[in-house]
Design a protein around this motif. Structure first.
Motif, PDB file in Angstrom:
ATOM      1  N   LYS A  89       0.909  -1.210   0.058  1.00 49.69           N
ATOM      2  CA  LYS A  89      -0.228  -0.163   0.066  1.00 49.69           C
ATOM      3  C   LYS A  89       0.727   1.303   0.019  1.00 49.69           C
ATOM      4  O   LYS A  89       1.737   1.566   1.061  1.00 49.69           O
ATOM      5  CB  LYS A  89      -0.826  -0.068   1.286  1.00 49.69           C
ATOM      6  N   SER A  90       0.827   2.029  -1.055  1.00 48.21           N
ATOM      7  CA  SER A  90       1.536   3.384  -1.110  1.00 48.21           C
ATOM      8  C   SER A  90       2.905   3.234  -0.792  1.00 48.21           C
ATOM      9  O   SER A  90       3.543   2.487  -1.826  1.00 48.21           O
ATOM     10  CB  SER A  90       0.923   4.425   0.047  1.00 48.21           C
ATOM     11  N   PHE A 109      -1.858  -1.519  -3.744  1.00 47.27           N
ATOM     12  CA  PHE A 109      -3.158  -0.827  -3.256  1.00 47.27           C
ATOM     13  C   PHE A 109      -2.447   0.799  -3.603  1.00 47.27           C
ATOM     14  O   PHE A 109      -1.495   0.782  -2.973  1.00 47.27           O
ATOM     15  CB  PHE A 109      -3.629  -1.051  -1.965  1.00 47.27           C
ATOM     16  N   THR A 110      -3.068   1.678  -4.063  1.00 46.13           N
ATOM     17  CA  THR A 110      -2.713   2.806  -4.449  1.00 46.13           C
ATOM     18  C   THR A 110      -1.308   2.885  -4.624  1.00 46.13           C
ATOM     19  O   THR A 110      -0.431   3.706  -3.935  1.00 46.13           O
ATOM     20  CB  THR A 110      -3.116   3.843  -3.312  1.00 46.13           C
ATOM     21  N   GLY A 133      -6.527   1.753  -7.656  1.00 46.57           N
ATOM     22  CA  GLY A 133      -6.259   3.173  -7.194  1.00 46.57           C
ATOM     23  C   GLY A 133      -7.539   4.033  -7.656  1.00 46.57           C
ATOM     24  O   GLY A 133      -8.610   3.441  -8.089  1.00 46.57           O
ATOM     25  N   ASP A 137      -6.807  10.196  -6.407  1.00 41.24           N
ATOM     26  CA  ASP A 137      -5.531  10.075  -5.627  1.00 41.24           C
ATOM     27  C   ASP A 137      -4.355  10.772  -6.479  1.00 41.24           C
ATOM     28  O   ASP A 137      -4.256  10.285  -7.903  1.00 41.24           O
ATOM     29  CB  ASP A 137      -5.053   8.534  -5.723  1.00 41.24           C
ATOM     30  N   TRP A 140      -1.734   8.684  -8.335  1.00 47.10           N
ATOM     31  CA  TRP A 140      -2.234   7.542  -9.481  1.00 47.10           C
ATOM     32  C   TRP A 140      -2.239   8.304 -10.556  1.00 47.10           C
ATOM     33  O   TRP A 140      -2.619   9.301 -10.700  1.00 47.10           O
ATOM     34  CB  TRP A 140      -3.596   7.200  -9.009  1.00 47.10           C
ATOM     35  N   GLU A 157      -9.938   0.658 -11.069  1.00 51.12           N
ATOM     36  CA  GLU A 157      -9.739   2.175 -10.849  1.00 51.12           C
ATOM     37  C   GLU A 157     -11.187   2.715 -10.625  1.00 51.12           C
ATOM     38  O   GLU A 157     -12.055   2.410 -11.211  1.00 51.12           O
ATOM     39  CB  GLU A 157      -9.385   2.741 -12.287  1.00 51.12           C
ATOM     40  N   ASP A 162     -10.016   8.374  -3.251  1.00 46.51           N
ATOM     41  CA  ASP A 162      -8.741   9.183  -3.042  1.00 46.51           C
ATOM     42  C   ASP A 162      -7.403   8.243  -2.591  1.00 46.51           C
ATOM     43  O   ASP A 162      -7.759   7.266  -2.994  1.00 46.51           O
ATOM     44  CB  ASP A 162      -8.734  10.379  -1.870  1.00 46.51           C
ATOM     45  N   HIS A 163      -6.519   8.755  -2.055  1.00 46.41           N
ATOM     46  CA  HIS A 163      -5.256   7.848  -1.799  1.00 46.41           C
ATOM     47  C   HIS A 163      -5.430   6.641  -0.675  1.00 46.41           C
ATOM     48  O   HIS A 163      -4.957   5.661  -0.686  1.00 46.41           O
ATOM     49  CB  HIS A 163      -4.052   8.624  -1.242  1.00 46.41           C
ATOM     50  N   MET A 165      -8.383   5.207  -0.882  1.00 44.45           N
ATOM     51  CA  MET A 165      -9.603   4.689  -1.389  1.00 44.45           C
ATOM     52  C   MET A 165     -10.953   4.879  -0.707  1.00 44.45           C
ATOM     53  O   MET A 165     -11.692   3.854  -0.398  1.00 44.45           O
ATOM     54  CB  MET A 165      -9.557   3.035  -1.411  1.00 44.45           C
TER      55      MET A 165
END
Length: 191
Positions: A89-90, A109-110, A133, A137, A140, A157, A162-163, A165
């Motif tokens: 994630k991120s 994830f993102t 994503g 975000d 993304w 998508e 947002d970031h 989700m």
């Protein structure tokens, strides 16, 4: 294994079909919704789940990618799984180069697609990958996501996410998380 009293490893009910390593975000812990729903789905699909818990403020001046790789390598040291899947994630998606070098399946994830190093690592990975994503975000890049999708990645998508989700509406955010859970389930069903 525990972190602050919380478990960091779960075994499936039956025989394990592999190990899933969960690499969280900078401020998005493994217990947060996306990663926790992911943990449940992974267990449901027979994976042993190992979570990384980190304090990203300890990174100091170290660049994020080597810092994440160091944590991933340490977590996987001594593991003896035939099938390893990485879930990031991120900040955790900075493990994409590690996964690509080893051809590991992955759920991102993102992912930080605005960073060329992350996007290129995802593109270089011969393993099966799911990208999740939202168009809300800033990290993304929809064009890169489409290109990666055209080249074999599964992509979810969500227009209003947002970031995290999430959206400004609680019910819609729950719906987004349900969409993500369904995409993860479908992806794992095809592995």
């Amino acid at each position: 294994m525990t972190f602050g009293g919380l478990p960091t490893r779960w075994e499936p009910a039956g025989t394990s079909r592999g190990l899933a390593l969960v690499a969280p975000g900078r401020a998005y812990a493994p217990s947060a919704p996306l990663l926790d729903f992911g943990r449940i789905a992974l267990l449901q699909h027979g994976f042993t789940v190992r979570q990384l818990w980190w304090d990203s403020t300890t990174r100091g001046e170290e660049e994020p990618e080597p810092w994440v790789r160091r944590h991933v390598e340490a977590a996987l040291a001594g593991e003896d799984a035939d099938h390893v899947l990485v879930v990031g994630k991120s900040l955790g998606t900075r493990a994409a180069s590690y996964a690509a070098e080893r051809g590991l399946d992955a759920i991102w994830f993102t992912p930080l697609l605005v960073d060329p190093a992350v996007a290129e690592a995802v593109a270089a990975n011969p393993g099966r990958q799911l990208l999740v994503g939202g168009l809300g975000d800033e990290f993304w890049d929809a064009a890169i996501a489409r290109e990666l999708g055209d080249n074999g990645c599964a992509v979810l998508e969500v227009p209003d996410a947002d970031h995290a989700m999430a959206t400004t509406d609680a019910v819609r955010t729950a719906e987004v998380h349900l969409e993500v859970a369904r995409a993860v389930h479908a992806f794992l069903s095809q592995l």
